[in-house]
Scaffold this motif. Structure first.
Motif, PDB file in Angstrom:
ATOM      1  N   UNK A  25       0.812  -1.218   0.000  1.00 55.03           N
ATOM      2  CA  UNK A  25       0.000   0.000   0.000  1.00 55.03           C
ATOM      3  C   UNK A  25       0.847   1.270   0.000  1.00 55.03           C
ATOM      4  N   UNK A  26       2.062   1.225   0.541  1.00 57.80           N
ATOM      5  CA  UNK A  26       2.914   2.418   0.575  1.00 57.80           C
ATOM      6  C   UNK A  26       3.830   2.501  -0.648  1.00 57.80           C
ATOM      7  N   UNK A  27       4.431   1.367  -1.069  1.00 54.92           N
ATOM      8  CA  UNK A  27       5.442   1.379  -2.126  1.00 54.92           C
ATOM      9  C   UNK A  27       4.922   0.996  -3.508  1.00 54.92           C
ATOM     10  N   UNK A  28       3.706   0.472  -3.589  1.00 53.29           N
ATOM     11  CA  UNK A  28       3.138   0.100  -4.880  1.00 53.29           C
ATOM     12  C   UNK A  28       3.515  -1.309  -5.299  1.00 53.29           C
ATOM     13  N   UNK A  29       3.488  -1.583  -6.621  1.00 54.63           N
ATOM     14  CA  UNK A  29       3.754  -2.934  -7.107  1.00 54.63           C
ATOM     15  C   UNK A  29       5.233  -3.294  -6.981  1.00 54.63           C
ATOM     16  N   UNK A  30       5.477  -4.592  -6.725  1.00 59.23           N
ATOM     17  CA  UNK A  30       6.857  -5.050  -6.597  1.00 59.23           C
ATOM     18  C   UNK A  30       6.982  -6.535  -6.858  1.00 59.23           C
ATOM     19  N   UNK A  31       8.239  -6.987  -6.898  1.00 60.08           N
ATOM     20  CA  UNK A  31       8.553  -8.392  -7.130  1.00 60.08           C
ATOM     21  C   UNK A  31       9.582  -8.813  -6.089  1.00 60.08           C
ATOM     22  N   UNK A  32       9.402  -9.986  -5.502  1.00 63.83           N
ATOM     23  CA  UNK A  32      10.364 -10.493  -4.523  1.00 63.83           C
ATOM     24  C   UNK A  32      11.633 -10.918  -5.256  1.00 63.83           C
ATOM     25  N   UNK A  33      12.760 -10.321  -4.842  1.00 60.72           N
ATOM     26  CA  UNK A  33      14.054 -10.675  -5.439  1.00 60.72           C
ATOM     27  C   UNK A  33      14.966 -11.355  -4.427  1.00 60.72           C
TER      28      UNK A  33
END
Length: 190
Positions: A25-33
């Protein structure tokens, strides 16, 4: 729709794997690396890589991938980052043309003066030289990373690449910065 308590319970039981896409909710879309004992290393599109607690209530819309109960090792994180870098390989470093060549043209004059010469803008020619250099670097990296080749085979191919760099030193005059020059075999000994 799944409740927050159910989502949190699922997240507590499983370790999401590399490549899992999620929303924060704070940082937006992402992918686990990367996966650590209590945290995920998540690469967010607009905020870079952040270390987020696995129980963070701001994680939503999980699209799980490679779900395991094991902790990933650093070498697996490195593999994931290398995969990302390969995807972005089209983005190469910015290489500057020497100031005296900007706006210039290269004239290819046939020996027979009756034939028309060919003019090529130097910046276009320079771009092709830089792309050649970048592709040689990628080839060199792929050779070094190849697990099926013996060290002797790698060294033999590396020698050819070094000779190619040596053949291209003529074009160093086009580069603004010396650290971006082609370096052949003599230069490697220094």
């Amino acid at each position: 729709m799944e409740s927050d308590a159910n989502k949190q319970s699922t997240m507590d039981q499983l370790t999401l794997g590399l490549g899992t896409r999620l929303q924060h909710t704070q940082y937006g879309p992402g992918v686990i690396v990367g996966v650590r004992y209590a945290t995920y290393l998540i690469s967010f599109i607009n905020h870079g890589i952040k270390e987020i607690d696995k129980t963070d209530s701001h994680l939503d819309e999980i699209i799980p991938e490679n779900v395991t109960e094991e902790i990933e090792t650093h070498s697996e994180v490195e593999k994931s980052l290398l995969k990302i870098l390969r995807l972005w390989n089209g983005n190469s470093e910015i290489v500057s043309l020497g100031d005296k060549w900007k706006g210039g043209t290269m004239l290819l004059q046939p020996a027979d003066k009756a034939q028309k010469p060919k003019e090529v803008p130097i910046d276009i020619f320079f771009h092709k030289v830089v792309m050649l250099r970048d592709r040689l670097r990628v080839l060199e990296q792929q050779i070094n990373a190849n697990k099926q080749m013996s060290d002797e085979e790698k060294v033999n191919l590396q020698q050819y690449i070094t000779r190619i760099y040596g053949s291209l030193t003529t074009f160093n005059v086009l580069f603004k910065n010396k650290e971006q020059w082609f370096i052949g075999e003599k230069g490697k000994e220094d």
